[in-house]
Design an enzyme around this catalytic site. Structure first.
Site, mmCIF file in Angstrom:
data_model
loop_
_atom_site.group_PDB
_atom_site.id
_atom_site.type_symbol
_atom_site.label_atom_id
_atom_site.label_comp_id
_atom_site.label_asym_id
_atom_site.label_seq_id
_atom_site.Cartn_x
_atom_site.Cartn_y
_atom_site.Cartn_z
ATOM 1 C CG HIS A 9 -57.415 -17.412 7.441
ATOM 2 N ND1 HIS A 9 -56.825 -17.210 8.575
ATOM 3 C CD2 HIS A 9 -58.404 -18.499 7.701
ATOM 4 C CE1 HIS A 9 -57.248 -17.930 9.376
ATOM 5 N NE2 HIS A 9 -58.018 -18.962 8.798
ATOM 6 C CD GLN A 45 -55.955 -22.012 6.755
ATOM 7 O OE1 GLN A 45 -55.718 -22.799 5.826
ATOM 8 N NE2 GLN A 45 -56.571 -22.273 7.728
ATOM 9 C CB CYS A 51 -61.794 -19.250 8.157
ATOM 10 S SG CYS A 51 -60.798 -20.738 8.928
ATOM 11 N NE ARG A 62 -53.188 -22.370 12.262
ATOM 12 C CZ ARG A 62 -54.536 -22.171 12.174
ATOM 13 N NH1 ARG A 62 -55.053 -21.373 11.673
ATOM 14 N NH2 ARG A 62 -55.315 -23.475 12.433
ATOM 15 C CE LYS A 80 -61.894 -29.324 8.941
ATOM 16 N NZ LYS A 80 -61.466 -28.534 9.941
#
Ligand SMILES: NC(=O)c1ccc[n+]([C@@H]2O[C@H](COP(=O)([O-])OP(=O)(O)OC[C@H]3O[C@@H](n4cnc5c(N)ncnc54)[C@H](OP(=O)(O)O)[C@@H]3O)[C@@H](O)[C@H]2O)c1
Length: 341
Positions: free
Chosen positions: A244, A159, A132, A237, A216
């Site tokens: 996000h 996020q 995402c 987070r 990633k």
């Protein structure tokens, strides 16, 4: 004649959003199957706001023969078992998990960025959807890369808990409620208290100290946009339910002013520039929920490098970060390869 489409993980955050988006965009489907685990068999699932109710089927017994496209959103463990079965049955898999993203025989697609790469799907009958945070970032970076060639990106993410599935949203809700009534805020899904807190840790730790989520963003950006771009990420987070956010520092080969970047971003596909340089003249996650766009705000020149910009980028992680991108891939696949009618 339309497509026969399977939504795998139809009871989850991403699966439900995929059904909403297929309905909203009037995807040319003759038939839709909602599939999840045995826990959800027989459950009523709404097909967006069409009024249509789908009875949830059990993935273990689902036969993919005769179905055209399967949108998978079930996590890597179930994907590893069932995606190859669907692909072997002749059904093209568009997968939201991280399992196939770096497989050289599987295209990793963001339709606004690298649509031509989709042609490689024939090797495995599988197409991967990015992480995402990567998806929204590459949508914002692509037009700037075309204009002035990006050398290096430094990104910090903020996020939302929905990126960790239904369980993540439940945990933020429960902890917030418990704190208000004086009960302990127990952490099960996240590694520390998420309510009224931030956690600089998403996914597992790697040997070099980065997390897998950070890794990633590096490797997926290279695969989708340009292997020459250097990326370093810190993924955090935050106690936001959906949406996000990212603060992105970008270094370029060529000169590019903030004004020029704003005019490029204003016209870029998938991007919505909201950059008024006044109180509230920018987008926050709460405002991006339910929207398709990748919002860009706060475009500034970075005075610490020869040619650099700093931007703020926000998007609905369940939409552009997952379900919308998957449906856009299905639309692209239909236009280029699986023509019907
Ligand atoms: N959330 C995001 O922002 C985001 C973004 C990009 C990618 N993704 C990826 O998308 C996938 C789904 O995420 P999510 O947020 O939707 O998770 P979620 O809300 O926890 O939903 C998980 C879904 O998977 C199903 N499922 C789990 N194990 C299964 C099994 N063995 N067999 C059949 N169905 C099974 C669940 O069915 P039951 O309800 O029956 O248990 C549910 O429908 C994950 O791979 C995630 O990494 C998520």
């Amino acid at each position: 004649m339309g497509y026969r489409v399977v939504v795998v993980g139809a009871t989850g955050n991403v699966g439900r959003e995929m059904l909403n988006i297929l309905a909203e965009r009037e995807f040319p489907a003759d038939e839709i199957a909602a599939v999840a685990s045995s826990r959800s068999t027989g459950m009523d699932i709404e097909y967006g706001e069409t009024g249509k109710i789908l009875k949830c089927k059990n993935l273990e017994h689902f036969d993919f023969v005769g179905w055209d496209i399967a949108l998978f959103a079930v996590g890597s463990a179930a994907t590893e078992i069932y995606a190859p079965k669907a692909a072997a049955a002749g059904c093209v898999v568009i997968d939201n998990s991280s399992l196939y993203r770096m497989d050289p025989d599987v295209p990793l697609i963001v339709p606004e960025v690298n649509p031509d790469a989709i042609d490689g799907y024939v090797k495995k009958n599988i197409i991967a959807n990015p992480n995402c945070s990567t998806a929204q970032m590459v949508v914002a970076l692509k037009p700037l890369h075309d204009a002035a060639t990006i050398k290096r990106v430094v990104v910090s993410t903020y996020q939302s808990v929905s990126g960790a599935g239904k369980a993540g949203m439940d945990e933020l809700f429960e902890q917030s409620r418990n704190i208000f009534v004086g009960d302990p805020a127990v952490a099960n899904k996240f590694t520390k208290q998420i309510a009224f807190n931030v956690i600089p840790h998403i996914d597992s730790f790697l040997d070099d100290g980065f997390t897998k989520e950070e890794w990633k963003m590096v490797v997926e950006t290279k695969k989708i946009l340009d292997p020459k771009i250097k990326v370093v990420a810190t993924c955090v987070r935050v106690p936001v339910f959906v949406g996000h956010s990212e603060a992105i520092n970008i270094e370029f080969e060529d000169e590019i002013s903030a004004k020029k970047a704003q005019s490029i971003l204003r016209e870029a596909p998938g991007v919505m520039l909201i950059d008024k340089r006044e109180d509230g003249g920018y987008v926050t996650p709460v405002e991006c929920v339910g929207d398709y766009a990748t919002f860009v705000s706060r475009v500034r020149e970075d005075p610490t490098v020869d040619s650099g910009l700093v931007i703020w980028c926000v998007s609905d992680n369940l939409r552009k970060g997952a379900a919308l991108n998957a449906v856009q891939i299905a639309e692209l696949l239909g236009r280029r390869h699986l023509k019907k009618g």
